[in-house]
Design a protein around this motif. Structure first.
Motif, mmCIF file in Angstrom:
data_model
loop_
_atom_site.group_PDB
_atom_site.id
_atom_site.type_symbol
_atom_site.label_atom_id
_atom_site.label_comp_id
_atom_site.label_asym_id
_atom_site.label_seq_id
_atom_site.Cartn_x
_atom_site.Cartn_y
_atom_site.Cartn_z
ATOM 1 N N ASP A 126 0.727 -1.365 -0.006
ATOM 2 C CA ASP A 126 -0.237 -0.022 0.160
ATOM 3 C C ASP A 126 0.995 1.291 0.098
ATOM 4 O O ASP A 126 0.199 2.435 0.079
ATOM 5 C CB ASP A 126 -0.819 -0.091 0.976
ATOM 6 C CG ASP A 126 -0.230 -0.154 2.507
ATOM 7 O OD1 ASP A 126 0.902 -0.026 2.602
ATOM 8 O OD2 ASP A 126 -0.902 0.101 3.500
ATOM 9 N N ASP A 127 2.179 1.349 -0.374
ATOM 10 C CA ASP A 127 2.938 2.356 -0.492
ATOM 11 C C ASP A 127 2.546 3.136 -1.746
ATOM 12 O O ASP A 127 2.034 2.536 -2.811
ATOM 13 C CB ASP A 127 4.529 2.083 -0.602
ATOM 14 C CG ASP A 127 4.953 1.277 0.434
ATOM 15 O OD1 ASP A 127 4.886 1.994 1.685
ATOM 16 O OD2 ASP A 127 6.308 1.010 0.517
ATOM 17 N N LEU A 128 2.612 4.328 -1.663
ATOM 18 C CA LEU A 128 2.261 5.105 -2.963
ATOM 19 C C LEU A 128 3.794 5.568 -3.486
ATOM 20 O O LEU A 128 4.486 6.385 -3.039
ATOM 21 C CB LEU A 128 1.510 6.439 -2.673
ATOM 22 C CG LEU A 128 -0.065 6.158 -2.357
ATOM 23 C CD1 LEU A 128 -0.256 5.281 -0.985
ATOM 24 C CD2 LEU A 128 -0.516 7.661 -2.344
ATOM 25 N N SER A 141 1.131 3.463 7.315
ATOM 26 C CA SER A 141 0.639 3.281 5.893
ATOM 27 C C SER A 141 -0.440 4.466 5.979
ATOM 28 O O SER A 141 -1.206 4.797 6.719
ATOM 29 C CB SER A 141 0.210 2.088 5.545
ATOM 30 O OG SER A 141 1.322 1.226 5.558
ATOM 31 N N PRO A 142 -0.684 5.116 4.675
ATOM 32 C CA PRO A 142 -0.012 4.707 3.347
ATOM 33 C C PRO A 142 1.461 5.656 3.352
ATOM 34 O O PRO A 142 1.298 6.929 3.802
ATOM 35 C CB PRO A 142 -0.889 5.375 2.326
ATOM 36 C CG PRO A 142 -1.812 6.237 2.739
ATOM 37 C CD PRO A 142 -1.984 5.878 4.469
ATOM 38 N N ARG A 143 2.357 5.053 2.915
ATOM 39 C CA ARG A 143 3.759 5.965 2.983
ATOM 40 C C ARG A 143 3.823 6.501 1.566
ATOM 41 O O ARG A 143 3.812 5.706 0.561
ATOM 42 C CB ARG A 143 4.745 5.290 3.237
ATOM 43 C CG ARG A 143 4.894 4.530 4.663
ATOM 44 C CD ARG A 143 6.213 3.772 4.867
ATOM 45 N NE ARG A 143 6.454 2.699 3.776
ATOM 46 C CZ ARG A 143 7.383 1.780 3.965
ATOM 47 N NH1 ARG A 143 8.288 1.964 4.797
ATOM 48 N NH2 ARG A 143 7.503 0.948 2.728
ATOM 49 N N THR A 192 3.886 -3.157 -5.570
ATOM 50 C CA THR A 192 3.435 -1.507 -5.080
ATOM 51 C C THR A 192 2.816 -0.705 -6.581
ATOM 52 O O THR A 192 3.778 -0.741 -7.298
ATOM 53 C CB THR A 192 4.768 -0.776 -4.454
ATOM 54 O OG1 THR A 192 5.178 -1.726 -3.574
ATOM 55 C CG2 THR A 192 4.383 0.634 -4.082
ATOM 56 N N TYR A 221 -4.817 4.685 -7.175
ATOM 57 C CA TYR A 221 -4.280 4.468 -5.715
ATOM 58 C C TYR A 221 -5.318 4.109 -4.811
ATOM 59 O O TYR A 221 -4.926 3.664 -3.736
ATOM 60 C CB TYR A 221 -3.586 5.807 -5.336
ATOM 61 C CG TYR A 221 -2.133 6.099 -5.740
ATOM 62 C CD1 TYR A 221 -1.304 5.039 -5.419
ATOM 63 C CD2 TYR A 221 -1.745 7.118 -6.269
ATOM 64 C CE1 TYR A 221 0.117 5.194 -5.998
ATOM 65 C CE2 TYR A 221 -0.624 7.272 -6.771
ATOM 66 C CZ TYR A 221 0.713 6.291 -6.654
ATOM 67 O OH TYR A 221 1.681 6.591 -7.029
#
Length: 292
Positions: free
Chosen positions: A46-48, A101-103, A123, A211
């Motif tokens: 769930d990183d952006l 999260s989210p980072r 990702t 996203y």
């Protein structure tokens, strides 16, 4: 950032860039131990991840993404430091393991050099590209006014360096061709600076959907209003400190016409045709429309 600028004043131009795995990087911002430390960065699903070749709209999109996150989750993330993973270093990477999260993470690195953990974790990566002529002009002015980079001897010399890929983070065309191979990847979304300038609201709808941050139409319009280049430039001092005026310069499409000679324009046309003509990335960049 100020400490880096102070350090830059004590470093010669020759020492401000170094080569790692064949590519030039800024010594002060991302020394070799930073790049080696990336091997220990664990991505999350769930990183952006925001990816852009230098001067293709990275900082603009950081602002947009922070506003999308804030509207969708109510979590505001204000920082004057760009979320470039190559700027972090081992200590910060260790601290990031505790980050909620989210980072929001980012990079200017060639896709083959982005830690593989981002691929294995699937990702989602937003990739921003800009037409090469305006990218070159913006890179030239950025290098000219950025104390952590070597001073530019002349427009002509920087043009030659850019065309040969002898600039920080390497060749524009190498980056574009590498992302061309991933255009069908469902975890990769490629947008263009020009397309976002033309219809930012639609871009925000697509990006937030990609996203998984659905926004109401009112939220889309609020983010759009707060994310115009003019709005970003006006708030640059508070968002980016002393580097604000360097990072946000003109934000125009077509400024290359004020810099390129006819011969340079032809040289870039030939390079584009050689590398990207007939590719999906080439089509996405709409070179005929923006560069001729």
């Amino acid at each position: 950032m100020q400490s880096k600028i102070n350090l830059a004043e004590q470093v010669s131009d020759e020492e401000k860039l170094y080569r790692y795995k064949g590519i030039l990087y800024p010594t002060i911002m991302c020394p070799e131990d930073h790049l080696k430390a990336l091997d220990n960065l664990e991505a999350r699903e769930d990183d952006l991840m925001l990816v852009a070749y230098p001067k293709c709209g990275f900082n603009w999109m950081v602002g947009v993404l922070r506003k999308i996150i804030a509207q969708s989750t109510g979590i505001k993330t204000e920082s004057k430091a760009p979320p470039l993973i190559e700027f972090l270093g081992a200590d910060v990477i260790k601290l990031m393991e505790q980050s909620p999260s989210p980072r929001l993470l980012g990079t200017h690195m060639h896709p083959d050099n982005i830690p593989t953990t981002f691929n294995t974790k699937k990702t989602k990566m937003l990739v921003v590209f800009r037409n090469p002529k305006d990218t070159l002009v913006s890179f030239y002015h950025f290098s000219n006014n950025n104390p952590v980079l070597p001073s530019v001897k002349s427009w002509e010399s920087f043009f030659s360096q850019f065309m040969s890929g002898e600039v920080p983070w390497g060749s524009y065309f190498d980056h574009a061709l590498a992302w061309e191979k991933r255009m069908n990847d469902p975890n990769v979304m490629i947008v263009t600076y020009e397309g976002l300038k033309q219809d930012l609201s639609e871009g925000i709808r697509q990006i937030s959907g990609f996203y998984g941050f659905p926004l109401t139409e009112a939220q889309v319009q609020q983010v759009t209003e707060d994310s115009s280049f003019k709005a970003m430039k006006e708030s640059a001092a508070s968002s980016h400190g002393t580097m604000g005026s360097v990072i946000f310069r003109k934000g125009e499409v077509g400024d290359w016409k004020n810099h390129f000679t006819p011969d340079q324009s032809r040289e870039m046309d030939e390079a584009f045709n050689k590398h990207l003509a007939g590719t999906r990335m080439g089509e996405k960049l709409d070179y005929q429309r923006y560069c001729q």
